[in-house]
Design an enzyme around this catalytic site. Structure first.
Site, PDB file in Angstrom:
ATOM      1  N   ASP A  29     -64.299   4.043 -44.204  1.00  0.00           N
ATOM      2  CA  ASP A  29     -64.909   2.881 -44.829  1.00  0.00           C
ATOM      3  C   ASP A  29     -65.598   3.296 -46.133  1.00  0.00           C
ATOM      4  OD1 ASP A  29     -65.946   0.041 -44.577  1.00  0.00           O
ATOM      5  OD2 ASP A  29     -67.851   1.131 -44.617  1.00  0.00           O
ATOM      6  N   GLU A  39     -60.446   3.757 -47.656  1.00  0.00           N
ATOM      7  CA  GLU A  39     -60.725   2.481 -48.300  1.00  0.00           C
ATOM      8  C   GLU A  39     -61.248   2.879 -49.681  1.00  0.00           C
ATOM      9  OE1 GLU A  39     -62.957  -1.711 -47.338  1.00  0.00           O
ATOM     10  OE2 GLU A  39     -64.107   0.120 -47.012  1.00  0.00           O
TER      11      GLU A  39
END
Length: 748
Positions: A388, A424
């Site tokens: 993330d 990401e």
């Protein structure tokens, strides 16, 4: 100038006698039980490790890095919650450690860390706060956020200086405890699937949301690791044909204060506080260590079905938020060592939007992250990670740096460089958008793919240039440094945003249930509601929406790169227009399995599984190298060619002209590489015609050398996609492509 309020806060200086009721110590503590004996023990490994100590005595070694601390007390809790404290007096390389004989697996524990309270320099030690071991491998209890768990006086009347006033109330009754876990698993009976990247199909799911309403999973197992391991859940994944599940965060996480105040909970879990512990709330078997074994059994069950396990991990920030956040672990152990602070050390650098950012360039923070990653691979059996806001991890002192310590350590680590790594590739800081920039070994979520495909099917692209790149592997982003087409993780939807059904049903977000006046969530949805906002009884609109879903899924699964599906999109799951369901631990965030039995939605699952099977059978659809676009034989046949509806190869001008139709030819004769025995890889050739126009169009099928005839394999204009021999058209024939549809034709 210093304000009067700041002067009073400085004068309070961390004492409990500041005159505010919230700062008072809550009653005299009962006499503590006598401290257990603590032997010197070892400074490694970090965390609590059960073992046999000197003279064959069983016990647990405790080791905690707390560089600036003045003292560390180990706190042991019995089944009634009574606390026993034992000072750790050994200090080696900034690690406080000791071996406690007789401490067995299942023992609950935490730490109190002593030091200066000086928020102006970033020092936030407060021994009244029980702290979770960053290396705890199981956590018992759930994080609520009453005032006692804050290191400062949360309700201080002058909020702009509240973080400078120390709260001396004991937090132990209000926080979960770490649990000593025994390692007795060598994974000798486990067989990792080891699916090559090019052959992978990823399925993003939420452990709880996936099984919470599954009728085939026993009620007591729904929403748990055991529920995901149940044959009924695994059967769906196998029938669908995916090769990997990407689990939304399963690290121990906490619920944010603003959600708890509104009667909501963090559903997605992007608020980690324990990087070694599987989230206790997803365990059916118990939370005093049983969750570890349950997670391992889940991994084994998925591996046995040929499915890899990828974890979505949140190492960019923690649940302790900023200076006004709670003191749960790292903030009270060594705030300055673990977090990036601003020049004004009271404040936190925030590249995540969550209040804090881990200081990954610090060796000990880097060690925490890499130790955690290795643990999940070697001891918990997982096969990869999706990071993330990975750009926040790649920052050096300030800027994103692809030679940063984090990326360098991953690249040389003998365990981590062998697993699947997905970035990401952005954060919210300056220069944080890094799509296409991560080095080899990494794949990336490709949001350029998402946006382009959405825009094409809502007929919002000015031309088809961008669509050509996205269909063929995004060479404009990834054809450098030895990267391959599978560096692009292609997706149309993800957990964050509309579901696929909502993408064709809503033009505006409807997040009212989140309690934030519909301000949360993106407004850039690139969606089209097909003529009506939300659910409708108009069958024409409903039929068009189902066709658009078939178009989007077919495009995704025929594109070069690694496709990622979101759980439930294959059978029409809806979140009722909520594009930010992070706090919806209810029917909005759970999968409605009854849709699989609905005649309107079951065909979508059948098409999706058929397309995945087609992808698995045909290597031309999952290439391991970028297309060259050049002829490799005398007849002029190329590995990739693009056609206009006139049946002619596209010219430079065609790429820039407004268009709603694109033909893509993939040659199965020119696939680079060889099979395991060294033989050339040969396959069928295919022509894919994508037409986003609102009216049918003619398309002239190219003749030799491309093909003599074409067989229709998929036609998304049809509701029924039952596999059967398709219509055959001679080359040179002009066929009719239905409005808003995809045709896949096998060239022969």
């Amino acid at each position: 100038m210093t304000s009067a309020a700041e002067q009073r806060a400085r004068t309070a200086g961390g004492t409990a006698g500041s005159g505010h009721p919230a700062a008072a110590v809550s009653g005299a503590r009962r006499a503590a039980p006598p401290a257990p004996p603590v032997w010197p023990g070892a400074s490694t490994p970090l965390g609590a490790r059960f073992r046999v100590g000197p003279d064959g005595v069983a016990g647990t070694n405790f080791a905690l890095w707390a560089a600036g601390a003045e003292g560390v007390r180990l706190c042991l809790f019995d089944e009634r919650g009574r606390e026993t404290q034992a000072p750790l007096t050994e200090l080696t390389h900034e690690i406080w450690h000791g071996f406690v004989p007789g401490v067995m697996p299942g023992q609950r524990y935490g730490y109190r860390v002593e030091g200066r309270w000086d928020p102006w320099t970033g020092a936030r030690w407060n021994p009244a706060k029980l702290l979770l071991d960053p290396y705890a491998r199981a956590v018992d209890g759930e994080f609520g956020l009453p005032p006692e768990v804050y290191g400062h006086v949360r309700d201080w009347p002058e909020q702009h200086v509240a973080d400078t006033v120390r709260d001396d109330r004991d937090s132990a009754p209000f926080v979960p405890k770490g649990v000593v876990v025994h390692d007795d698993d060598d994974w000798s009976d486990d067989r990792r699937p080891k699916t090559p990247w090019a052959d992978s199909v990823i399925y993003e799911l939420h452990v709880r949301g996936f099984t919470r309403l599954h009728p085939g999973v026993p009620e007591e197992l729904r929403g748990t690791y055991a529920g995901l391991a149940h044959p009924a859940a695994v059967e769906h994944l196998v029938k669908l044909g995916v090769t990997a599940v990407e689990l939304l965060p399963v690290h121990q996480f906490a619920h944010e204060d603003h959600l708890l105040r509104r009667g909501l909970r963090n559903h997605w879990g992007y608020n980690s506080i324990g990087y070694f512990a599987p989230h206790a709330g997803y365990a059916a078997s118990g939370t005093t260590g049983q969750q570890v074994g349950e997670f391992k059994r889940m991994v084994r069950a998925l591996h046995a079905a040929g499915i890899e396990v990828i974890l979505d991990v949140v190492y960019n920030h923690t649940a302790e938020a900023g200076e006004l956040g709670p003191t749960l672990s790292l903030k009270g152990i060594d705030n300055r060592g673990y977090y990036r602070l601003q020049h004004d050390a009271r404040r936190y650098a925030d590249y995540t939007g969550c209040g804090n950012t881990l200081h990954v360039v610090q060796p000990q923070v880097l060690r925490l992250i890499t130790d955690s990653l290795r643990y999940w691979v070697t001891e918990m059996g997982v096969d990869g990670f999706r990071f993330d806001l990975a750009a926040a991890l790649a920052r050096s002192m300030h800027d994103v740096d692809m030679l940063s310590p984090f990326l360098a350590v991953i690249a040389q680590d003998p365990v981590l460089r062998r697993v699947k790594l997905i970035a990401e590739p952005w954060d919210i800081g300056s220069g944080g958008y890094q799509v296409g920039a991560f080095p080899p070994l990494w794949t990336e979520w490709n949001d350029r793919y998402r946006d382009t495909v959405r825009d094409f099917w809502r007929h919002a692209l000015p031309d088809v240039r961008e669509m050509g790149y996205r269909l063929s592997g995004s060479s404009d982003l990834y054809a450098w440094g030895g990267r391959r087409p599978y560096a692009s993780v292609n997706f149309v939807t993800a957990h964050d945003g509309f579901t696929l059904r909502d993408l064709v049903s809503y033009e505006r977000k409807h997040n009212e249930a989140n309690g934030e006046d519909n301000r949360d969530g993106t407004d850039d949805n690139r969606s089209w509601n097909c003529g009506a906002e939300g659910e409708t009884g108009d069958e024409r609109v409903r039929a068009l929406r189902r066709r658009q879903l078939r178009n989007l899924l077919t495009t995704l699964l025929l594109s070069t790169g690694v496709p990622m599906l979101v759980a439930g999109d294959e059978f029409g799951r809806t979140q009722r227009g909520n594009n930010n369901a992070y706090c919806q631990d209810n029917e909005i965030g759970w999968l409605d399995w009854s849709l699989l039995q609905d005649p309107a939605w079951r065909p979508l699952f059948d098409l999706t599984s058929r397309l995945i099977a087609l992808r698995h059978r045909h290597p031309v659809l999952r290439r391991r190298a970028f297309f060259s676009g050049r002829a490799h034989s005398a007849d002029g046949l190329r590995d990739l060619a693009w056609f206009t509806p006139r049946g002619a190869e596209m010219t430079e001008g065609d790429w820039y002209a407004p268009a709603a139709t694109l033909g893509m030819y993939l040659s199965g004769r020119d696939i680079p590489g060889r099979d395991e025995r060294g033989a050339p890889v040969l396959d069928d050739s295919f022509l894919t015609v994508l037409h986003a126009g609102e009216r049918p169009t003619g398309f002239l099928l190219p003749g030799p050398p491309w093909a003599e005839r074409y067989e229709v394999v998929v036609d998304t204009s049809r509701e029924d996609q039952a596999e059967a021999p398709g219509t055959v058209h001679p080359a040179g024939t002009e066929i009719t492509v239905p409005a808003r549809s995809v045709l896949l034709l096998r060239a022969g």
